[in-house]
Design a protein around this motif. Structure first.
Motif, short mmCIF file in Angstrom:
data_model
loop_
_atom_site.label_atom_id
_atom_site.label_comp_id
_atom_site.label_asym_id
_atom_site.label_seq_id
_atom_site.Cartn_x
_atom_site.Cartn_y
_atom_site.Cartn_z
N PRO A 67 0.80 -1.24 0.00
CA PRO A 67 0.00 0.00 0.00
C PRO A 67 0.82 1.28 0.00
O PRO A 67 0.34 2.33 -0.45
CB PRO A 67 -0.83 -0.13 1.29
N VAL A 68 2.05 1.22 0.51
CA VAL A 68 2.93 2.38 0.47
C VAL A 68 3.67 2.45 -0.86
O VAL A 68 3.82 3.53 -1.46
CB VAL A 68 3.91 2.35 1.65
N MET A 69 4.12 1.30 -1.36
CA MET A 69 4.90 1.29 -2.60
C MET A 69 4.09 1.78 -3.80
O MET A 69 4.58 2.58 -4.61
CB MET A 69 5.42 -0.12 -2.89
N VAL A 70 2.87 1.29 -3.93
CA VAL A 70 2.12 1.58 -5.16
C VAL A 70 1.72 3.05 -5.27
O VAL A 70 1.39 3.52 -6.37
CB VAL A 70 0.86 0.70 -5.28
N GLN A 71 1.78 3.79 -4.18
CA GLN A 71 1.50 5.22 -4.27
C GLN A 71 2.48 5.92 -5.19
O GLN A 71 2.17 6.99 -5.73
CB GLN A 71 1.57 5.85 -2.89
N ARG A 72 3.67 5.34 -5.34
CA ARG A 72 4.70 5.98 -6.17
C ARG A 72 4.35 5.91 -7.65
O ARG A 72 5.07 6.47 -8.48
CB ARG A 72 6.05 5.33 -5.91
N LEU A 73 3.27 5.23 -7.98
CA LEU A 73 2.77 5.31 -9.35
C LEU A 73 2.44 6.74 -9.73
O LEU A 73 2.54 7.13 -10.90
CB LEU A 73 1.50 4.46 -9.49
N HIS A 82 -3.12 3.73 -2.79
CA HIS A 82 -2.93 3.36 -1.38
C HIS A 82 -4.13 2.57 -0.87
O HIS A 82 -4.00 1.49 -0.28
CB HIS A 82 -2.72 4.65 -0.59
N LEU A 83 -5.32 3.10 -1.13
CA LEU A 83 -6.53 2.47 -0.60
C LEU A 83 -6.94 1.24 -1.39
O LEU A 83 -7.43 0.26 -0.82
CB LEU A 83 -7.68 3.50 -0.59
N ALA A 84 -6.76 1.26 -2.72
CA ALA A 84 -7.10 0.07 -3.51
C ALA A 84 -6.23 -1.11 -3.09
O ALA A 84 -6.72 -2.25 -2.98
CB ALA A 84 -6.94 0.36 -4.99
N ALA A 85 -4.95 -0.85 -2.85
CA ALA A 85 -4.06 -1.93 -2.41
C ALA A 85 -4.45 -2.42 -1.02
O ALA A 85 -4.48 -3.63 -0.75
CB ALA A 85 -2.61 -1.44 -2.41
N ALA A 86 -4.73 -1.49 -0.12
CA ALA A 86 -5.14 -1.89 1.23
C ALA A 86 -6.42 -2.71 1.19
O ALA A 86 -6.55 -3.73 1.90
CB ALA A 86 -5.31 -0.65 2.11
N LYS A 87 -7.38 -2.31 0.36
CA LYS A 87 -8.63 -3.07 0.24
C LYS A 87 -8.37 -4.47 -0.29
O LYS A 87 -8.97 -5.45 0.18
CB LYS A 87 -9.61 -2.33 -0.68
N ALA A 88 -7.50 -4.59 -1.28
CA ALA A 88 -7.18 -5.91 -1.83
C ALA A 88 -6.54 -6.79 -0.77
O ALA A 88 -6.89 -7.98 -0.62
CB ALA A 88 -6.25 -5.76 -3.03
N ILE A 176 1.00 13.81 0.60
CA ILE A 176 1.38 12.95 -0.52
C ILE A 176 2.12 11.75 0.04
O ILE A 176 3.01 11.89 0.89
CB ILE A 176 2.26 13.70 -1.54
N HIS A 177 1.74 10.56 -0.42
CA HIS A 177 2.40 9.32 -0.04
C HIS A 177 2.33 9.07 1.46
O HIS A 177 3.34 8.83 2.13
CB HIS A 177 3.86 9.30 -0.52
N GLY A 178 1.11 9.11 1.99
CA GLY A 178 0.89 8.84 3.41
C GLY A 178 0.91 7.36 3.72
O GLY A 178 1.09 6.50 2.84
N THR A 179 0.69 7.04 5.00
CA THR A 179 0.80 5.65 5.45
C THR A 179 -0.39 5.23 6.31
O THR A 179 -0.32 4.24 7.03
CB THR A 179 2.08 5.46 6.27
N GLY A 180 -1.49 5.95 6.22
CA GLY A 180 -2.60 5.71 7.15
C GLY A 180 -3.28 4.37 6.98
O GLY A 180 -3.66 3.72 7.96
N ALA A 181 -3.50 3.92 5.74
CA ALA A 181 -4.19 2.65 5.49
C ALA A 181 -3.19 1.51 5.47
O ALA A 181 -2.12 1.61 4.84
CB ALA A 181 -4.96 2.71 4.18
N VAL A 182 -3.54 0.41 6.12
CA VAL A 182 -2.71 -0.78 6.15
C VAL A 182 -3.61 -1.98 5.91
O VAL A 182 -4.83 -1.89 6.09
CB VAL A 182 -1.98 -0.92 7.51
N PRO A 183 -3.05 -3.11 5.46
CA PRO A 183 -3.89 -4.30 5.31
C PRO A 183 -4.58 -4.64 6.64
O PRO A 183 -3.91 -4.82 7.67
CB PRO A 183 -2.89 -5.39 4.91
#
Length: 487
Positions: A67-73, A82-88, A176-183
């Motif tokens: 969720p943190v890495m993909v934000q760099r897209l 960030h959120l789509a990855a966390a949801k997955a 930008i590029h926060g860390t709030g959402a986690v799996p």
């Protein structure tokens, strides 16, 4: 019609015109036009010329880093990834659904992203064309020109975006590029001081959002021939909707309509997207071409984003935006609105909706208290779908027993819109450029059509197969000492 100008005959005998780069969009792209000696356009293509390859280099990483890495897209819509990855990955840790506190905080973060991105796109990137005209002097078509001629519009646009970023910072930790959402949930509550500061501003931001909708409506009504016909084409539409048919930009089920507005598929669970969608590739772009499998590649492509979402849902669950949606639908007089410039009208309706949702979430006590994390039975695969500012965003991961990602598939909003953008470019080329001596203003018509979709080109650069690679070792004088080529 969508493929008529895709590939010309006798290409080697035609004249080439290149728009490089396409300006006022996120990422790098170019348009190539092939024109015959009579100034008729024979080929028009939007090329995505950068390659990112996130789907490959995510593989082998621990799932909790994703969720943190993909934000760099993207620096414009990192929250969406960030959120789509966390949801997955909620499915991998067994947190389906997460706690209500986590969901409400994620929603607050997401609607802050919708608001800031829509404000950025409309006021900074697109309003110069709409306020000054497509043929206006190039040096005037920018946010500085808007600030000089329309200071209140520019000021409100800047502060609306700032407010959205403040919402993101309060929920994600950074703008930008926060860390709030986690799996499995969230790692922070909304601080009471942040809540109070945002609440003090939100009513004014709602009024400014209403003014933005009114501005777009005035522009449409002042020149309906332009706004209703520019680059117009018919296609299907797709988005998430709530299980009750409501607009829901954070969660829901997939719904597809055809070009006439009839529902083709409804209530499709997010985990089943791969059963109904296919992805095509073409040799002249690094961006894929998704389509609805049951209709095939020629007829199954569709558009996503605000224009699709406002018409795909049954209602918007906030009163001011719903009133504006009804007026928008009435403007179509019973038929779907397909004009690309109508994206801006729909986008401002969504911005108003986002401001209303933020106001309601700021009053939700679960945002400042309550359990943040959930877990359950460990899984090996998960899909997360969210409505990013530009449209439907799909993240799909498979995870091994060692917690490392073994497969990643991303279908981003701009990828869904790939064929639609190319079709709009071809329609504009056909009606405005063919038979004319090309000027900067005429070429800007092509860019206006692309900008209507608010493309995020860096997000969309994924390809199947291998990428040719040339590596050269040079000495201090620039002479080639060695080289390696991979086809």
């Amino acid at each position: 019609m969508s493929h008529e100008l895709e590939t010309a005959n006798n290409r080697e005998h035609l004249n080439k015109v290149v728009i490089d780069p396409v300006s006022r969009v996120e990422g790098h792209g170019r348009v190539t036009l092939l024109i015959d000696d009579d100034d008729q356009v024979r080929e028009a293509r939007l090329h995505i010329v950068e390659f990112r390859g996130f789907e490959v280099f995510i593989q082998g990483r621990p799932y909790w880093e994703v969720p943190v890495m993909v934000q760099r897209l993207c620096g414009i819509c990192p929250v969406s990834h960030h959120l789509a990855a966390a949801k997955a990955l909620d499915h991998v840790v067994g947190a389906v659904p997460p706690t209500r506190t986590a969901v409400q905080l994620r929603r607050l973060m997401h609607y802050g992203q919708i608001l800031q991105s829509h404000a950025l796109h409309f006021f900074h990137l697109s309003s110069p064309d709409m306020l000054f005209g497509f043929d206006a002097e190039a040096g005037r078509r920018n946010i500085v020109g808007v600030a000089e001629a329309y200071p209140d519009v520019a000021r409100q646009g800047v502060l609306l975006r700032k407010f959205g970023q403040q919402v993101i910072q309060a929920t994600a930790g950074k703008r930008i590029h926060g860390t709030g959402a986690v799996p499995g949930g969230m790692n922070r509550h909304l601080a009471i001081a942040d809540r109070d500061a945002l609440r003090a501003q939100v009513d004014e931001r709602i009024e400014w959002s209403r003014a933005a909708v009114a501005l777009v409506k005035r522009l449409h009504r002042a020149d309906p021939a332009l706004y209703d016909g520019f680059g117009r084409f018919e296609s299907g539409m797709a988005s998430l909707v709530g299980t009750d048919g409501a607009m829901d930009l954070y969660d829901g089920v997939l719904r597809f309509r055809d070009e006439h507005g009839a529902i083709l598929l409804d209530q499709v669970p997010d985990q089943d997207y791969h059963k109904i969608l296919r992805e095509d590739v073409k040799p002249w772009s690094y961006m894929k071409f998704p389509y609805l499998a049951e209709r095939g590649a020629e007829r199954g492509w569709y558009k996503v984003g605000p224009l699709a979402r406002v018409q795909n849902c049954d209602f918007i669950p906030t009163p001011l935006a719903e009133a504006e949606r009804r007026e928008f639908i009435d403007y179509g007089a019973g038929a779907p609105i397909h004009a690309p410039l109508a994206y801006h009208w729909a986008r401002m309706i969504e911005m108003l909706h986002a401001a209303e949702v933020i106001r309601d979430l700021l009053d939700d006590p679960d945002c400042v208290d309550g359990p943040l994390m959930q877990d359950g039975v460990r899984g090996r695969e998960g899909v997360g779908i969210i409505e990013a500012p530009r449209g439907t965003l799909i993240h799909h991961y498979q995870v091994g027993d060692d917690d490392l990602i073994t497969m990643c598939n991303l279908i981003v909003s701009t990828t869904h819109n790939n064929q639609a953008m190319n079709t709009a470019v071809r329609e504009v080329a056909r009606h405005y450029l063919s038979g004319h001596t090309l000027t900067e203003g005429l070429l800007n018509h092509i860019e206006v059509a692309i900008r209507a979709f608010d493309p995020c080109l860096s997000c969309a650069t994924h390809a199947l197969g291998q990428m040719p690679l040339l590596v050269e070792l040079l000495d201090a004088r620039g002479a080639v000492l060695d080289s390696r080529v991979r086809d």
